[in-house]
Design a protein around this motif. Structure first.
Motif, PDB file in Angstrom:
ATOM      1  N   ALA A  82      31.385   8.475 -59.981  1.00  0.00           N
ATOM      2  CA  ALA A  82      29.701   8.681 -59.942  1.00  0.00           C
ATOM      3  C   ALA A  82      28.396   8.255 -60.983  1.00  0.00           C
ATOM      4  O   ALA A  82      27.361   7.524 -60.442  1.00  0.00           O
ATOM      5  N   ILE A  83      28.891   8.797 -62.175  1.00  0.00           N
ATOM      6  CA  ILE A  83      27.898   8.252 -63.349  1.00  0.00           C
ATOM      7  C   ILE A  83      27.755   6.520 -63.185  1.00  0.00           C
ATOM      8  O   ILE A  83      26.480   6.181 -63.292  1.00  0.00           O
ATOM      9  N   SER A  84      28.503   5.446 -62.919  1.00  0.00           N
ATOM     10  CA  SER A  84      28.776   4.671 -63.411  1.00  0.00           C
ATOM     11  C   SER A  84      27.994   3.762 -62.160  1.00  0.00           C
ATOM     12  O   SER A  84      27.304   2.557 -61.923  1.00  0.00           O
ATOM     13  N   LEU A  85      27.998   4.165 -61.171  1.00  0.00           N
ATOM     14  CA  LEU A  85      27.451   3.694 -59.053  1.00  0.00           C
ATOM     15  C   LEU A  85      26.382   4.060 -59.329  1.00  0.00           C
ATOM     16  O   LEU A  85      25.823   3.214 -58.898  1.00  0.00           O
ATOM     17  N   ILE A  86      25.127   4.899 -59.888  1.00  0.00           N
ATOM     18  CA  ILE A  86      24.517   5.313 -60.505  1.00  0.00           C
ATOM     19  C   ILE A  86      23.527   4.412 -61.479  1.00  0.00           C
ATOM     20  O   ILE A  86      22.158   4.543 -61.335  1.00  0.00           O
ATOM     21  N   GLN A  87      24.353   4.060 -62.041  1.00  0.00           N
ATOM     22  CA  GLN A  87      23.710   3.079 -63.950  1.00  0.00           C
ATOM     23  C   GLN A  87      22.377   2.375 -63.089  1.00  0.00           C
ATOM     24  O   GLN A  87      22.340   0.893 -61.436  1.00  0.00           O
ATOM     25  N   ASN A  88      21.364   2.166 -63.979  1.00  0.00           N
ATOM     26  CA  ASN A  88      20.639   1.079 -63.394  1.00  0.00           C
ATOM     27  C   ASN A  88      19.420   1.254 -62.479  1.00  0.00           C
ATOM     28  O   ASN A  88      19.286   0.686 -61.494  1.00  0.00           O
ATOM     29  N   MET A  99      30.484  16.216 -48.313  1.00  0.00           N
ATOM     30  CA  MET A  99      29.765  17.367 -49.515  1.00  0.00           C
ATOM     31  C   MET A  99      30.199  16.646 -50.673  1.00  0.00           C
ATOM     32  O   MET A  99      29.867  16.756 -51.824  1.00  0.00           O
ATOM     33  N   ALA A 100      31.714  16.795 -50.834  1.00  0.00           N
ATOM     34  CA  ALA A 100      32.439  16.007 -52.022  1.00  0.00           C
ATOM     35  C   ALA A 100      31.282  15.083 -53.151  1.00  0.00           C
ATOM     36  O   ALA A 100      31.629  15.387 -53.919  1.00  0.00           O
ATOM     37  N   PRO A 101      31.666  14.379 -51.855  1.00  0.00           N
ATOM     38  CA  PRO A 101      31.028  12.890 -52.712  1.00  0.00           C
ATOM     39  C   PRO A 101      29.325  12.958 -53.163  1.00  0.00           C
ATOM     40  O   PRO A 101      28.670  13.061 -54.092  1.00  0.00           O
ATOM     41  N   ARG A 102      28.424  13.371 -52.676  1.00  0.00           N
ATOM     42  CA  ARG A 102      27.304  14.076 -52.506  1.00  0.00           C
ATOM     43  C   ARG A 102      27.475  15.449 -54.163  1.00  0.00           C
ATOM     44  O   ARG A 102      26.287  15.165 -54.702  1.00  0.00           O
ATOM     45  N   TYR A 103      28.018  15.685 -53.854  1.00  0.00           N
ATOM     46  CA  TYR A 103      27.927  17.025 -55.753  1.00  0.00           C
ATOM     47  C   TYR A 103      28.285  16.036 -56.481  1.00  0.00           C
ATOM     48  O   TYR A 103      27.476  16.297 -57.753  1.00  0.00           O
ATOM     49  N   ALA A 104      29.085  14.956 -56.010  1.00  0.00           N
ATOM     50  CA  ALA A 104      29.769  13.952 -57.874  1.00  0.00           C
ATOM     51  C   ALA A 104      27.796  13.369 -57.759  1.00  0.00           C
ATOM     52  O   ALA A 104      27.444  13.220 -59.145  1.00  0.00           O
ATOM     53  N   LEU A 105      27.591  12.822 -56.614  1.00  0.00           N
ATOM     54  CA  LEU A 105      26.057  12.128 -57.124  1.00  0.00           C
ATOM     55  C   LEU A 105      25.200  13.397 -57.513  1.00  0.00           C
ATOM     56  O   LEU A 105      23.929  13.081 -58.537  1.00  0.00           O
ATOM     57  N   ASN A 106      25.399  14.703 -56.827  1.00  0.00           N
ATOM     58  CA  ASN A 106      24.279  15.063 -57.259  1.00  0.00           C
ATOM     59  C   ASN A 106      23.832  15.770 -58.792  1.00  0.00           C
ATOM     60  O   ASN A 106      23.370  15.952 -59.912  1.00  0.00           O
ATOM     61  N   ARG A 107      25.915  15.602 -59.581  1.00  0.00           N
ATOM     62  CA  ARG A 107      25.440  16.397 -60.612  1.00  0.00           C
ATOM     63  C   ARG A 107      25.597  14.869 -62.037  1.00  0.00           C
ATOM     64  O   ARG A 107      24.778  14.657 -62.575  1.00  0.00           O
ATOM     65  N   ALA A 108      25.911  13.790 -61.017  1.00  0.00           N
ATOM     66  CA  ALA A 108      25.155  12.072 -62.208  1.00  0.00           C
ATOM     67  C   ALA A 108      23.884  12.338 -61.965  1.00  0.00           C
ATOM     68  O   ALA A 108      23.097  12.462 -63.143  1.00  0.00           O
ATOM     69  N   CYS A 109      23.807  12.348 -61.282  1.00  0.00           N
ATOM     70  CA  CYS A 109      21.768  12.496 -60.911  1.00  0.00           C
ATOM     71  C   CYS A 109      20.938  13.459 -62.063  1.00  0.00           C
ATOM     72  O   CYS A 109      20.118  12.907 -62.552  1.00  0.00           O
ATOM     73  N   GLN A 110      21.877  14.769 -62.061  1.00  0.00           N
ATOM     74  CA  GLN A 110      21.213  15.664 -62.553  1.00  0.00           C
ATOM     75  C   GLN A 110      21.631  15.085 -64.337  1.00  0.00           C
ATOM     76  O   GLN A 110      20.415  15.579 -65.535  1.00  0.00           O
ATOM     77  N   LYS A 111      21.866  14.497 -64.016  1.00  0.00           N
ATOM     78  CA  LYS A 111      23.038  14.401 -65.622  1.00  0.00           C
ATOM     79  C   LYS A 111      21.986  13.302 -66.640  1.00  0.00           C
ATOM     80  O   LYS A 111      21.458  13.015 -67.276  1.00  0.00           O
ATOM     81  N   LEU A 112      21.798  11.896 -65.349  1.00  0.00           N
ATOM     82  CA  LEU A 112      20.604  11.231 -65.447  1.00  0.00           C
ATOM     83  C   LEU A 112      19.242  10.973 -64.947  1.00  0.00           C
ATOM     84  O   LEU A 112      18.876  10.248 -65.491  1.00  0.00           O
ATOM     85  N   ASN A 113      18.956  11.921 -64.979  1.00  0.00           N
ATOM     86  CA  ASN A 113      18.257  12.505 -64.577  1.00  0.00           C
ATOM     87  C   ASN A 113      17.042  11.098 -63.330  1.00  0.00           C
ATOM     88  O   ASN A 113      16.034  10.499 -63.687  1.00  0.00           O
ATOM     89  N   ILE A 114      17.986  10.965 -62.371  1.00  0.00           N
ATOM     90  CA  ILE A 114      17.413   9.887 -61.515  1.00  0.00           C
ATOM     91  C   ILE A 114      17.713  11.688 -60.150  1.00  0.00           C
ATOM     92  O   ILE A 114      18.212  12.262 -59.790  1.00  0.00           O
ATOM     93  N   PRO A 115      15.905  10.773 -59.247  1.00  0.00           N
ATOM     94  CA  PRO A 115      15.686  12.026 -58.590  1.00  0.00           C
ATOM     95  C   PRO A 115      17.149  11.423 -57.144  1.00  0.00           C
ATOM     96  O   PRO A 115      17.277  10.541 -57.089  1.00  0.00           O
ATOM     97  N   PHE A 116      16.875  12.619 -56.274  1.00  0.00           N
ATOM     98  CA  PHE A 116      18.239  12.469 -55.396  1.00  0.00           C
ATOM     99  C   PHE A 116      16.999  13.104 -54.032  1.00  0.00           C
ATOM    100  O   PHE A 116      17.019  14.270 -54.086  1.00  0.00           O
ATOM    101  N   ILE A 117      17.550  11.794 -53.594  1.00  0.00           N
ATOM    102  CA  ILE A 117      16.799  12.608 -52.113  1.00  0.00           C
ATOM    103  C   ILE A 117      17.740  13.071 -50.597  1.00  0.00           C
ATOM    104  O   ILE A 117      18.845  12.198 -50.702  1.00  0.00           O
ATOM    105  N   TYR A 118      17.823  14.198 -50.483  1.00  0.00           N
ATOM    106  CA  TYR A 118      19.436  14.768 -49.835  1.00  0.00           C
ATOM    107  C   TYR A 118      19.345  15.206 -48.703  1.00  0.00           C
ATOM    108  O   TYR A 118      17.596  14.906 -48.145  1.00  0.00           O
ATOM    109  N   GLY A 119      20.212  14.046 -47.778  1.00  0.00           N
ATOM    110  CA  GLY A 119      20.408  14.437 -46.423  1.00  0.00           C
ATOM    111  C   GLY A 119      21.299  15.230 -45.736  1.00  0.00           C
ATOM    112  O   GLY A 119      22.159  14.708 -45.781  1.00  0.00           O
ATOM    113  N   GLY A 120      21.004  15.529 -44.613  1.00  0.00           N
ATOM    114  CA  GLY A 120      22.424  15.736 -43.860  1.00  0.00           C
ATOM    115  C   GLY A 120      21.959  16.395 -42.568  1.00  0.00           C
ATOM    116  O   GLY A 120      20.730  16.615 -42.085  1.00  0.00           O
TER     117      GLY A 120
END
Ligand SMILES: [Zn+2]
Length: 311
Positions: A82-88, A99-120
């Motif tokens: 997830a971290i490498s996919l959201i680079q740049n 949910m599992a990939p959403r959680y992975a992205l949520n955590r990566a976005c928290q780490k790299l300080n990137i806004p995350f727009i959730y939708g389901g």
């Protein structure tokens, strides 16, 4: 920006951001276009059935706007990649169906300080929220600990295209606000829409101080990920998918040769993938390494088929 998922939600989001001229769009999806997708995934037509979604999405988006760059990534989203996919990227839009990939992205976005727009979305319901790390509740503050096997799936319950387009459009509107430096509306708010009675509610959220991801409790639940996964069969037999975490950069010409050698007919072959068929079995393989086999009796048969194809 990154749009995670090129299915139901991904369709309206991608078409809108591309047409509006968002200059760089990375699109991630491990799936192949199937005829059952066309009712709601309006990026695709019958001519791209059997082609990797990200490849078909890229050519459609470039048709809409040739001045943008589209980066197609045919991989699953996992805790490891997830971290490498959201680079740049400046923001991440969630257009996923699990949910599992959403959680992975949520955590990566928290780490790299990137806004995350959730939708389901499911059936005629949808919800969305805009997560700004350090400012708002994160996804796991208000929807943590949900296991995908406990949720109804789109394959079983279905999902109405109208609610997808509604939620996807709200996500796009939030994304554009962020890109233009304006305040998004759904910060610390969860919008819930139900088309059965056309009710739309907005619920206030607040950060959970004990959140395992953005709060004080620093032990997030393990995100389950398996390389081989069984997914809902489309018509008879069982369907298995192989999920590589990094791009395996396969040589498709060589694979196509092997596929013919073991007695399958190529249905469609494109730059990024091949779909083949024989004896009630339909298979697709993407050059990233993702493999999807339908109509099998069990996992062992899937593993054997993959081995034969890779040679
Ligand atoms: Zn949190």
């Amino acid at each position: 920006i990154l749009v995670a998922g090129a299915g139901g939600l991904g369709s309206p989001i991608l078409m809108q951001v591309a047409s509006m001229g968002v200059g760089f769009i990375r699109v991630i999806d491990r799936d192949i276009v199937d005829i059952s997708n066309l009712q709601r995934q309006h990026l695709y037509g019958v001519n791209v059935i059997g082609i990797p979604k990200v490849e078909a999405a890229k050519s459609r988006l470039i048709e809409l706007n040739p001045f943008i760059e589209v980066d197609p990534v045919p991989l699953p989203i996992t805790p490891k990649n997830a971290i490498s996919l959201i680079q740049n990227v400046d923001l991440v839009i969630d257009a996923l169906d699990a949910m599992a990939p959403r959680y992975a992205l949520n955590r990566a976005c928290q780490k790299l300080n990137i806004p995350f727009i959730y939708g389901g979305v499911i059936m005629q319901n949808g919800n969305t929220s805009t997560i700004i790390p350090g400012e708002t509740a994160c996804l796991e503050c208000f929807q943590g600990g949900i296991k995908d096997e406990d949720l109804p799936s789109c394959a079983v319950q279905g999902v109405h295209p109208s609610v997808i387009n509604l939620i996807g459009s709200i996500q796009t509107s939030e994304a554009v606000k962020i890109l233009l430096g304006e305040e998004p509306v759904l910060k610390n708010k969860l919008l819930f829409a139900d088309l059965t009675d056309l009710s739309i509610e907005i619920i206030n959220l607040s950060k959970n101080e004990d959140c395992p991801v953005c709060g004080s409790c620093n032990s997030p639940l393990n995100i389950e990920f398996s390389t081989w996964e069984e997914i809902c069969g489309r018509e008879g037999g069982r369907t298995f998918i192989y999920n590589p975490e990094i791009n395996e950069k396969l040589n498709l010409d060589k694979l196509n040769e092997n596929i013919r050698k073991i007695g399958y007919n190529l249905v469609i072959s494109s730059e990024m993938g091949t779909t083949f068929q024989s004896k009630g079995i339909t298979g697709s393989i993407i050059n990233s390494g993702v493999a999807i086999f339908e109509g099998l009796t069990g996992l062992e048969e899937a593993k054997k088929l993959k081995k034969q194809i890779l040679g």
